[in-house]
Motif scaffolding. Structure first.
Motif, mmCIF file in Angstrom:
data_model
loop_
_atom_site.group_PDB
_atom_site.id
_atom_site.type_symbol
_atom_site.label_atom_id
_atom_site.label_comp_id
_atom_site.label_asym_id
_atom_site.label_seq_id
_atom_site.Cartn_x
_atom_site.Cartn_y
_atom_site.Cartn_z
ATOM 1 N N THR A 454 -1.978 -20.767 2.216
ATOM 2 C CA THR A 454 -0.884 -19.859 2.560
ATOM 3 C C THR A 454 -1.241 -18.954 3.739
ATOM 4 O OG1 THR A 454 -0.382 -19.857 0.192
ATOM 5 C CG2 THR A 454 0.816 -18.284 1.554
ATOM 6 N N LEU A 455 -2.470 -18.454 3.739
ATOM 7 C CA LEU A 455 -2.906 -17.589 4.836
ATOM 8 C C LEU A 455 -2.913 -18.345 6.163
ATOM 9 C CD1 LEU A 455 -5.795 -15.692 2.992
ATOM 10 C CD2 LEU A 455 -3.729 -14.629 3.939
ATOM 11 N N LYS A 456 -3.382 -19.601 6.146
ATOM 12 C CA LYS A 456 -3.383 -20.394 7.392
ATOM 13 C C LYS A 456 -1.948 -20.662 7.852
ATOM 14 C CE LYS A 456 -6.487 -21.677 9.279
ATOM 15 N NZ LYS A 456 -7.337 -21.001 10.310
ATOM 16 N N TYR A 457 -1.042 -20.914 6.914
ATOM 17 C CA TYR A 457 0.365 -21.139 7.263
ATOM 18 C C TYR A 457 0.965 -19.902 7.923
ATOM 19 C CZ TYR A 457 5.413 -21.767 6.489
ATOM 20 O OH TYR A 457 6.778 -21.855 6.645
ATOM 21 N N LEU A 458 0.527 -18.726 7.461
ATOM 22 C CA LEU A 458 1.037 -17.470 8.014
ATOM 23 C C LEU A 458 0.341 -17.086 9.321
ATOM 24 C CD1 LEU A 458 1.306 -15.412 4.708
ATOM 25 C CD2 LEU A 458 3.214 -16.211 6.122
ATOM 26 N N TYR A 460 -3.017 -16.416 9.556
ATOM 27 C CA TYR A 460 -4.151 -15.529 9.309
ATOM 28 C C TYR A 460 -5.406 -16.338 8.977
ATOM 29 C CZ TYR A 460 -0.207 -12.315 8.597
ATOM 30 O OH TYR A 460 0.951 -11.587 8.744
ATOM 31 N N SER A 461 -6.518 -15.641 8.903
ATOM 32 C CA SER A 461 -7.773 -16.282 8.505
ATOM 33 C C SER A 461 -7.770 -16.530 7.000
ATOM 34 C CB SER A 461 -8.961 -15.385 8.863
ATOM 35 O OG SER A 461 -10.142 -15.844 8.228
ATOM 36 N N LEU A 462 -8.325 -17.676 6.569
ATOM 37 C CA LEU A 462 -8.389 -17.937 5.130
ATOM 38 C C LEU A 462 -9.453 -17.076 4.441
ATOM 39 C CD1 LEU A 462 -11.091 -19.842 4.948
ATOM 40 C CD2 LEU A 462 -9.500 -21.686 5.365
ATOM 41 N N ASN A 463 -10.189 -16.279 5.241
ATOM 42 C CA ASN A 463 -11.147 -15.317 4.687
ATOM 43 C C ASN A 463 -10.633 -13.882 4.819
ATOM 44 O OD1 ASN A 463 -13.397 -17.104 3.942
ATOM 45 N ND2 ASN A 463 -13.509 -17.517 6.137
ATOM 46 N N SER A 464 -9.324 -13.752 4.962
ATOM 47 C CA SER A 464 -8.742 -12.425 5.171
ATOM 48 C C SER A 464 -9.003 -11.498 3.979
ATOM 49 C CB SER A 464 -7.231 -12.551 5.367
ATOM 50 O OG SER A 464 -6.628 -11.273 5.433
ATOM 51 N N THR A 465 -9.288 -10.228 4.308
ATOM 52 C CA THR A 465 -9.427 -9.196 3.276
ATOM 53 C C THR A 465 -8.403 -8.081 3.502
ATOM 54 O OG1 THR A 465 -11.126 -8.072 4.594
ATOM 55 C CG2 THR A 465 -11.877 -9.652 2.918
ATOM 56 N N ASP A 466 -7.486 -8.317 4.434
ATOM 57 C CA ASP A 466 -6.433 -7.340 4.723
ATOM 58 C C ASP A 466 -5.409 -7.370 3.594
ATOM 59 O OD1 ASP A 466 -3.661 -6.592 5.834
ATOM 60 O OD2 ASP A 466 -5.025 -5.858 7.408
ATOM 61 N N LEU A 467 -5.201 -6.244 2.936
ATOM 62 C CA LEU A 467 -4.341 -6.192 1.763
ATOM 63 C C LEU A 467 -2.898 -6.540 2.102
ATOM 64 C CD1 LEU A 467 -4.625 -5.704 -1.233
ATOM 65 C CD2 LEU A 467 -4.076 -3.292 -0.863
ATOM 66 N N ASP A 468 -2.421 -6.139 3.273
ATOM 67 C CA ASP A 468 -1.054 -6.477 3.675
ATOM 68 C C ASP A 468 -0.890 -7.987 3.831
ATOM 69 O OD1 ASP A 468 -0.265 -3.824 3.674
ATOM 70 O OD2 ASP A 468 -0.770 -3.518 5.793
ATOM 71 N N LEU A 470 -2.741 -10.294 2.396
ATOM 72 C CA LEU A 470 -2.893 -10.923 1.083
ATOM 73 C C LEU A 470 -1.617 -10.774 0.262
ATOM 74 C CD1 LEU A 470 -6.562 -9.922 0.148
ATOM 75 C CD2 LEU A 470 -5.722 -12.107 0.999
ATOM 76 N N ASN A 471 -0.980 -9.621 0.352
ATOM 77 C CA ASN A 471 0.276 -9.424 -0.376
ATOM 78 C C ASN A 471 1.391 -10.302 0.189
ATOM 79 O OD1 ASN A 471 0.136 -7.502 -2.602
ATOM 80 N ND2 ASN A 471 -0.569 -6.021 -1.075
ATOM 81 N N GLU A 472 1.378 -10.485 1.508
ATOM 82 C CA GLU A 472 2.364 -11.374 2.133
ATOM 83 C C GLU A 472 2.160 -12.811 1.630
ATOM 84 O OE1 GLU A 472 3.939 -12.663 6.611
ATOM 85 O OE2 GLU A 472 2.326 -11.171 6.389
ATOM 86 N N ALA A 473 0.896 -13.212 1.543
ATOM 87 C CA ALA A 473 0.586 -14.553 1.020
ATOM 88 C C ALA A 473 0.980 -14.668 -0.446
ATOM 89 C CB ALA A 473 -0.908 -14.836 1.188
ATOM 90 N N GLU A 623 -0.975 -12.553 -10.661
ATOM 91 C CA GLU A 623 0.425 -12.166 -10.459
ATOM 92 C C GLU A 623 1.277 -13.383 -10.109
ATOM 93 O OE1 GLU A 623 1.296 -8.766 -8.001
ATOM 94 O OE2 GLU A 623 -0.671 -7.873 -8.410
ATOM 95 N N VAL A 624 0.726 -14.261 -9.270
ATOM 96 C CA VAL A 624 1.446 -15.474 -8.887
ATOM 97 C C VAL A 624 1.682 -16.359 -10.115
ATOM 98 C CG1 VAL A 624 1.331 -17.619 -7.558
ATOM 99 C CG2 VAL A 624 0.565 -15.475 -6.526
ATOM 100 N N LYS A 625 0.634 -16.589 -10.898
ATOM 101 C CA LYS A 625 0.722 -17.506 -12.041
ATOM 102 C C LYS A 625 1.592 -16.946 -13.164
ATOM 103 C CE LYS A 625 -1.302 -20.909 -12.361
ATOM 104 N NZ LYS A 625 -2.697 -21.262 -12.614
ATOM 105 N N SER A 626 1.705 -15.618 -13.239
ATOM 106 C CA SER A 626 2.456 -15.010 -14.343
ATOM 107 C C SER A 626 3.956 -14.912 -14.065
ATOM 108 C CB SER A 626 1.917 -13.609 -14.647
ATOM 109 O OG SER A 626 2.093 -12.735 -13.542
ATOM 110 N N LYS A 627 4.370 -15.132 -12.819
ATOM 111 C CA LYS A 627 5.789 -15.017 -12.463
ATOM 112 C C LYS A 627 6.585 -16.217 -12.984
ATOM 113 C CE LYS A 627 5.563 -11.124 -10.216
ATOM 114 N NZ LYS A 627 6.259 -9.917 -10.668
#
Length: 627
Positions: A454-458, A460-468, A470-473, A623-627
């Motif tokens: 998902t991060l690569k599709y957006l 971003y780096s797949l090692n991203s630690t940016d909370l914004d 990660l929340n977008e992903a 959160e993803v799995k529980s939705k």
């Protein structure tokens, strides 16, 4: 009408109970290794089963542990019952409450507690720890079976025997023991059954080189069950069914006629009874015992010259282990795991001293940072020259000075799609969010892989630690969830082969295998980039056989051995000398196994992001799995 409903109800029960078993039996005769494809009728898996020393040894481990633990627990439980029965009512009630706690407790609590106890006493995990754990949790069930029978015994009869001059032991065996024998036998059978069926406690207390059927089947399920397991399960079911059939057909000693006369059974009935009650059980005992001695003789006795290997499931050709043992005289104790996250805590705990482990890139970085790895003595790994410099350079992303790891396999994560079910060629991760493929998309059930895609599709780096980011992903994954047929790991292989889904996220090595089974499947590395991963051999710091570990790693870097492993597991090899030995030109130049540098330009290697960021990823994934 009532009778029809009863028959319908009975039919539904039979279907629900036996349809899965019949499916399993049919699959045991399927010549294809995958359940998703019928390859014709065959009995080869039954032949392969009895030739598979690992499975057969596991079966006999299960039987031996169950028998010994039940026997010892029965003796201890019976003695404990006698002691409890002699207490006054208050203490008896208290002790019975204490013995009932393990039965009411969750198995996972007992298993973890036993594991921590063994670690505290620095006991080596193995056969002995499993046996002790099984005895411990079996004892309460024996007490539960024996105590009611003890309460029914008449103490005055025992005391009368003493008054008549009998010794306490003689009086016990002549008066009390016959009365409580049914409870003792029931306790033994219950303990045997509980031990035979246990998984959780065994999982937490076993060590390398020792498995029971439950733990073996669990590991097989995680990576895809082999047909030999279907064959074993079929044999076990038919054996139990046969024994039940014999028991229910056992003729009576005497027949009571309506007029009150007693007719003795005929000679044929007497012979049948003899066969059922004596010959058949004796033959079963002989077969099981002989099989146990045979497979035990095949199992090498542990000695000082050994190496303990911890590797992914189905990630090394078994013949390679035999060749290594023959050439070096070093015994290989081999154990498998399913994920890096399962492997890491076992190595970190120090409860088991593994000599060689095969983690993935980011996990190697984590192990280095936590001082869990030993530096490799390169003088003992001369075959490192066969590993391409490109892969050694890529390894510096997680092992900066190339001190701790030797590349074993590498590959990419991409999209596998069925050309007959997809309208257009795929070149982007965006297809995973296309509504027209609803219920036909398979996603990896892995937090880093799912977020990495998902991060690569957006962008971003797949090692991203940016909370914004990660929340977008996370929000994008939640949006995708209604389109996803299933979150899977190795099962994506069988589902895609069986045309059960149109699109799946998969590892490149699995893609090569699936294309052999289903030529309509195509693999692509999306244009946004992906994960390029490297699995490498490392030596834990607490390894007890470091030189043997280095000999083993050096052996695996030999071109002919690396080729043998490549042909078995189909994951790309970093061993350039081995690649030159690949005879099939289409495989040697495969764009899946060995993609061009241009295709890897947007790819990254996973990095360990720290425990804090790992926790963030895991929370967002929940959160993803529980939705």
């Amino acid at each position: 009408m009532k009778k029809k409903l009863q028959n319908l109800y009975l039919l539904l029960i039979v279907i629900f109970l036996y349809a899965p078993i019949m499916t399993l039996m049919v699959l045991s005769f399927n010549s294809s290794r995958t359940r998703a494809k019928w390859g014709g009728f065959t009995g080869k898996w039954y032949v392969s089963l009895f030739q598979d020393e690992a499975i057969m040894s596991t079966l006999y481990n299960t039987l031996i542990i169950a028998f010994l633990s039940a026997l010892i627990a029965t003796v201890i439980g019976t003695l404990a019952s006698l002691g409890i029965q002699s207490m006054n009512r208050k203490f008896r009630t208290f002790m019975l409450g204490v013995t009932n706690i393990p039965m009411l407790n969750a198995d996972i609590v007992t298993g973890v507690s036993m594991m921590l106890l063994f670690i505290a006493f620095r006991m080596t995990m193995g056969f002995a720890t499993i046996l002790i754990a099984h005895i411990t949790f079996n004892i309460p069930y024996v007490i539960l079976s024996v105590m009611p029978k003890l309460k029914q015994t008449n103490r005055r009869t025992y005391e009368a025997a003493l008054d008549l001059g009998a010794s306490p032991i003689y009086a016990f065996f002549k008066v009390v023991f016959p009365d409580i024998l049914p409870g003792i036998l029931s306790g033994f059978l219950l303990a045997f059954t509980m031990s035979l069926d246990d998984f959780v406690i065994t999982h937490f207390t076993k060590g390398p080189g020792i498995d029971t059927l439950s733990t073996k089947i669990y590991s097989e399920v995680r990576k895809g069950i082999r047909p030999e397991i279907y064959a074993l399960s079929t044999i076990m079911f038919v054996t139990v069914l046969f024994l039940l059939f014999l028991v229910n057909l056992k003729p009576e000693k005497e027949v009571h006629e309506k007029d009150g006369t007693i007719r003795k059974p005929s000679r044929a009935c007497h012979t049948m009874r003899l066969v059922v009650t004596r010959v058949v059980p004796a033959l079963l005992v002989i077969v099981i015992t002989a099989g146990g001695f045979f497979y035990n003789s095949k199992t090498k006795i542990s000695g000082s010259e050994k190496v303990i290997v911890y590797n992914w499931g189905e990630y090394l050709d078994p013949d390679v282990l035999d060749i290594f043992e023959e050439e070096t005289g070093i015994q290989v104790v081999y154990e498998e795991y399913e994920t890096n996250e399962i492997m890491y805590p076992k190595v970190q705990s120090g409860a088991i001293s593994y000599d060689v482990v095969c983690p993935s890139d980011y996990m190697i970085q984590r192990m280095i940072e936590n001082d869990l790895l030993a530096e490799i003595n390169w003088d003992n790994v001369s075959n490192i020259k066969n590993i391409g410099q490109t892969y050694m350079d890529q390894s510096k992303a997680f092992d900066p000075e190339n001190k701790y790891s030797v590349p074993y396999c590498w590959g990419t994560v991409g999209i596998l799609y069925n050309k007959t079910m997809v309208d257009e060629p795929i070149d982007s991760w965006s297809v995973l969010w296309d509504p027209k493929y609803k219920d036909s998309i398979l996603m990896q059930d892995s937090v880093r892989d799912a977020f990495g895609v998902t991060l690569k599709y957006l962008g971003y780096s797949l090692n991203s630690t940016d909370l914004d980011e990660l929340n977008e992903a996370k929000n994008l994954l939640i949006k995708q969830k209604p389109l996803v047929q299933a979150y899977v790991v190795d099962q994506v292989r069988d589902k895609m082969i069986g045309n059960e889904a149109a699109i799946g996220v998969i590892y490149s090595g699995e893609a090569i295998y699936t294309q052999k089974e289903n030529p309509n499947l195509e693999y692509v590395i999306p244009k946004e980039g992906s994960n390029i991963w490297i699995d490498s051999w490392v030596i834990p710091k607490n390894a007890e056989h470091k030189e043997n570990a280095e000999k083993f790693i050096n052996f695996l870097c030999r071109p002919d051995i690396a080729l043998k492993n490549f042909e078995y597991i189909t994951y790309s090899t970093p061993n350039e000398a081995a690649r030159e030995l690949i005879e099939d030109e289409s495989i040697r130049n495969s764009k899946i196994a060995f993609p061009d540098a241009s295709e890897l330009s947007g790819c990254e290697t996973f990095k360990f992001l720290g425990d804090k960021n790992d926790a963030v990823y895991n929370e967002l994934w929940r959160e993803v799995k529980s939705k």
